[in-house]
Design a protein around this motif. Sequence first.
Motif, PDB file in Angstrom:
ATOM      1  N   THR A   1      27.452  29.467  78.352  1.00 57.78           N
ATOM      2  CA  THR A   1      25.562  30.470  78.303  1.00 57.78           C
ATOM      3  C   THR A   1      25.828  31.182  76.584  1.00 57.78           C
ATOM      4  O   THR A   1      27.120  31.356  76.413  1.00 57.78           O
ATOM      5  N   SER A   2      24.383  31.252  76.240  1.00 58.62           N
ATOM      6  CA  SER A   2      24.505  31.916  74.735  1.00 58.62           C
ATOM      7  C   SER A   2      24.330  33.208  74.961  1.00 58.62           C
ATOM      8  O   SER A   2      24.121  33.843  76.355  1.00 58.62           O
ATOM      9  N   THR A   3      24.696  34.178  74.711  1.00 54.85           N
ATOM     10  CA  THR A   3      24.524  35.847  74.329  1.00 54.85           C
ATOM     11  C   THR A   3      23.570  35.786  72.809  1.00 54.85           C
ATOM     12  O   THR A   3      24.326  35.973  71.988  1.00 54.85           O
ATOM     13  N   ALA A   4      22.966  36.975  73.287  1.00 57.61           N
ATOM     14  CA  ALA A   4      21.245  37.387  72.979  1.00 57.61           C
ATOM     15  C   ALA A   4      21.662  38.684  71.553  1.00 57.61           C
ATOM     16  O   ALA A   4      22.641  38.944  72.145  1.00 57.61           O
ATOM     17  N   GLY A   5      21.264  38.377  70.530  1.00 52.26           N
ATOM     18  CA  GLY A   5      21.865  39.630  70.063  1.00 52.26           C
ATOM     19  C   GLY A   5      20.802  40.493  70.468  1.00 52.26           C
ATOM     20  O   GLY A   5      19.679  40.704  71.028  1.00 52.26           O
TER      21      GLY A   5
ATOM     22  N   SER B   1      16.694  42.150  68.773  1.00 50.68           N
ATOM     23  CA  SER B   1      17.110  40.766  70.140  1.00 50.68           C
ATOM     24  C   SER B   1      15.870  39.411  69.953  1.00 50.68           C
ATOM     25  O   SER B   1      15.237  38.943  70.539  1.00 50.68           O
ATOM     26  N   ALA B   2      15.075  39.625  68.161  1.00 49.05           N
ATOM     27  CA  ALA B   2      15.021  37.984  68.408  1.00 49.05           C
ATOM     28  C   ALA B   2      16.180  36.988  67.457  1.00 49.05           C
ATOM     29  O   ALA B   2      15.901  35.615  66.933  1.00 49.05           O
ATOM     30  N   SER B   3      17.372  37.339  67.630  1.00 44.14           N
ATOM     31  CA  SER B   3      18.385  36.636  67.198  1.00 44.14           C
ATOM     32  C   SER B   3      19.407  35.766  68.780  1.00 44.14           C
ATOM     33  O   SER B   3      19.359  37.286  69.244  1.00 44.14           O
ATOM     34  N   ASN B   4      18.755  34.329  68.179  1.00 42.70           N
ATOM     35  CA  ASN B   4      19.598  33.912  69.555  1.00 42.70           C
ATOM     36  C   ASN B   4      20.028  32.266  69.142  1.00 42.70           C
ATOM     37  O   ASN B   4      19.294  31.564  67.594  1.00 42.70           O
TER      38      ASN B   4
ATOM     39  N   GLN C   1      24.041  40.185  66.608  1.00 43.54           N
ATOM     40  CA  GLN C   1      23.778  38.571  66.309  1.00 43.54           C
ATOM     41  C   GLN C   1      24.141  38.357  67.499  1.00 43.54           C
ATOM     42  O   GLN C   1      24.660  37.447  68.007  1.00 43.54           O
ATOM     43  N   GLY C   2      22.671  36.937  67.798  1.00 47.91           N
ATOM     44  CA  GLY C   2      22.624  36.295  68.939  1.00 47.91           C
ATOM     45  C   GLY C   2      23.394  35.008  68.370  1.00 47.91           C
ATOM     46  O   GLY C   2      23.584  34.755  67.183  1.00 47.91           O
TER      47      GLY C   2
ATOM     48  N   ASN D   1      17.227  62.884  64.157  1.00 47.60           N
ATOM     49  CA  ASN D   1      17.327  64.586  64.126  1.00 47.60           C
ATOM     50  C   ASN D   1      15.992  64.174  65.677  1.00 47.60           C
ATOM     51  O   ASN D   1      15.492  66.177  65.854  1.00 47.60           O
ATOM     52  N   GLY D   2      17.320  64.043  66.746  1.00 43.57           N
ATOM     53  CA  GLY D   2      17.247  63.953  67.574  1.00 43.57           C
ATOM     54  C   GLY D   2      16.440  63.899  69.081  1.00 43.57           C
ATOM     55  O   GLY D   2      16.232  63.724  69.831  1.00 43.57           O
ATOM     56  N   VAL D   3      15.011  62.229  67.733  1.00 36.55           N
ATOM     57  CA  VAL D   3      14.303  62.394  68.686  1.00 36.55           C
ATOM     58  C   VAL D   3      14.759  60.016  68.246  1.00 36.55           C
ATOM     59  O   VAL D   3      14.855  60.103  67.572  1.00 36.55           O
ATOM     60  N   ALA D   4      14.223  59.801  69.482  1.00 38.54           N
ATOM     61  CA  ALA D   4      14.211  57.804  69.734  1.00 38.54           C
ATOM     62  C   ALA D   4      14.159  57.866  68.892  1.00 38.54           C
ATOM     63  O   ALA D   4      12.465  57.769  69.113  1.00 38.54           O
ATOM     64  N   ALA D   5      14.380  57.012  68.082  1.00 40.09           N
ATOM     65  CA  ALA D   5      14.207  55.672  67.017  1.00 40.09           C
ATOM     66  C   ALA D   5      13.417  54.782  67.393  1.00 40.09           C
ATOM     67  O   ALA D   5      14.038  53.763  68.389  1.00 40.09           O
ATOM     68  N   GLY D   6      13.077  54.138  66.810  1.00 42.11           N
ATOM     69  CA  GLY D   6      12.585  52.549  67.067  1.00 42.11           C
ATOM     70  C   GLY D   6      13.840  51.957  66.053  1.00 42.11           C
ATOM     71  O   GLY D   6      13.787  52.195  65.353  1.00 42.11           O
ATOM     72  N   GLY D   7      13.974  50.943  67.553  1.00 44.67           N
ATOM     73  CA  GLY D   7      15.263  50.163  66.325  1.00 44.67           C
ATOM     74  C   GLY D   7      14.611  48.465  66.532  1.00 44.67           C
ATOM     75  O   GLY D   7      13.873  47.942  67.438  1.00 44.67           O
ATOM     76  N   SER D   8      15.067  47.841  65.102  1.00 44.73           N
ATOM     77  CA  SER D   8      14.527  46.535  64.896  1.00 44.73           C
ATOM     78  C   SER D   8      15.476  45.676  64.164  1.00 44.73           C
ATOM     79  O   SER D   8      15.921  46.088  63.336  1.00 44.73           O
TER      80      SER D   8
END
Length: 660
Positions: A522-526, A502-505, A416-417, A534-541
Amino acid sequence: MGISSPGIGSGLDVNGIITKLMAVESQPLTALQNQTSSYQAKLSAYGSLSSALSTFQGTLTGLADLSKFQSYTATPSDTTVLTASAASNATVGNYALNITALAQAQSLTAAGQTSTSAAIGSGTSTTLTFAFGTTSGATFTQDATQADGTVTIDSSNNSLLGIRDAINAANIGVTATIVNDGSATPYRLQLTSATGANKSMTITAAGGGDATVSGLLSYNPASVQTMTQSAAAQDAALTVNGLAVLSPSNTVTTAIPGVTLNLAKIGSTSLTIGNDTASIQKSVQSFVDAYNSINSTIGKLTSYDPTTKQAGLLLGDFATQSIQTKLANILTTPLTGLGNTSITTLSQLGVSFQKDGSLSLDTGKLSTAIANNLSDIAGMFASIGRSTDSLVQYTSSTTATQPGNYAINVTQLAAQGNQAGNINLNAGITIGAANNALNLTLDGTSSSVTLTSGTYTAAQLAALVQSAINGNTAFSGAGSKVSVAIDSTSGFMTITSNRYGSASNVAVTNSSAGAALIGATTSTAGQDVAGTINGVAAGGSGQYLTGAIGSTTEGLKLLISGGAVGSRGTINFSSGYANNLNNYITAALNGGTISAQTAGITQSLADLAKQTTDMNARLATIQAGYQAQFTALDVLMGQLQTTSTYLTQQLAAISANTPK
């Protein structure tokens, strides 16, 4: 302009001849019309099949809902004490309940007035601030999770009716009414909060304003109390199997996981949570009935009656046969991806095919399966994911997600940001006009809040800032909230967004309260969760990992709610029979088998319509030609008949005048 009456001059039946000739010429047109009727009938038959499949699909949508197969009953022994309901995450069991107090709202009553419409005070603008928390004796402790509410009273609404309406319109969790007590000053404003001990109110007026209004509507247990408390805010109190439970509402949702208790009165009762086997039986029977309905429709469309020699409109139709075969194949193929379960086929639930292609249900076999393998039945119909890690939760999937067992690896957890201050606030602080303005950007939305003046301890200050930010309509409208804490050792305040990713700030900008409470930091971004499925890079949100496009796990959405980076076990995913059927029917109706057939027939009908139009034009030309030809022949024959008559008459006259 001449007038033509074919056949009159010669006696020749020109119209009859042309009609017979055109009947011969029109035979190709008749063939086109017959072919058109055949295609239209087949298109109608496909419409009936599509409608039946759509109806079947509607039934499948309900069966694909996990809750249909995870139902529980909640039965109290005394329904006058409470009623109850159980959700899909409930647990079978028996509970002893004793209710000793019902939740209650706080009610405050103002001094009586002689009129509801007469002006109160001078009309000077006065802002009333409502805060909510708990009261113990003369001590009020604000609840940080509840936003402050403000109401402005001025010359436009400074009557009892106006004040009532302004408070109700503000939607701050307080209901205002006017009661008549029958005295000389009978009209009294009554303010009622929501139920629960943390719904106790304080009402303060900002500096300045109208003294009459603030004098009528002030309430603080520690100081000014011009309003009278007629009912104190309190929690419902009960015990569950001897364990004490408090609830701010008489609708209790947290005492027993998955169970909602609706408290009605003080008293004791037992509560039994059991499996809703009747609902599961009904759902499976509905599935069987729905399949048999579509099977019956296909049977009628592809039937042949040897007695009447009448054939169904889709008899021998390859597309219809392939649909029927595919539906049966789906239902007879064992499911994969269910993990450790002994049930993988419908026949194990008592659902089997008959000789006529219909399904039958052995209710006894289903009852046995429910008794022995209840937790596995939902996965037979609905999409389901089972994780070996309790902090990895299956959320959803798409038609592209393939059944299977997949390894989960997390390389980065979601965060969290936040913005942490560098000012020690453990000694408390006084908020006033010089330091009450707080400007910040939260999750991309910028706004300002004004803190209520007063002297606050560190805990009270954190509650004040949190409630002020969360009560800001710009932030709440964007779905954003914060939590505010002050470290007991350093005294530093930290404002943290409740959103992950990444939308958290959180960024406190130049403002008097920012300087006084946070300082220059300074703020810290999320950050979004990252990892592989299954060994394949997944999307993260945020906290969600989603299987990559083009992979076997495409669309598989998982909630990573905590834990550590590294291997996080496996997820067993199965799409279930209802989902498999639903996906196939969607494809068949939209661009698949039926769609292709109906598109082909529609195009054929368009081609036939054009051929018919062309043929009619050609026939019209042919008929006009025949009409011209036979009309000319009729005229010629008429002329010949006239000549013949004339010659006959002349010959007769010559013969009569010739001496014998």
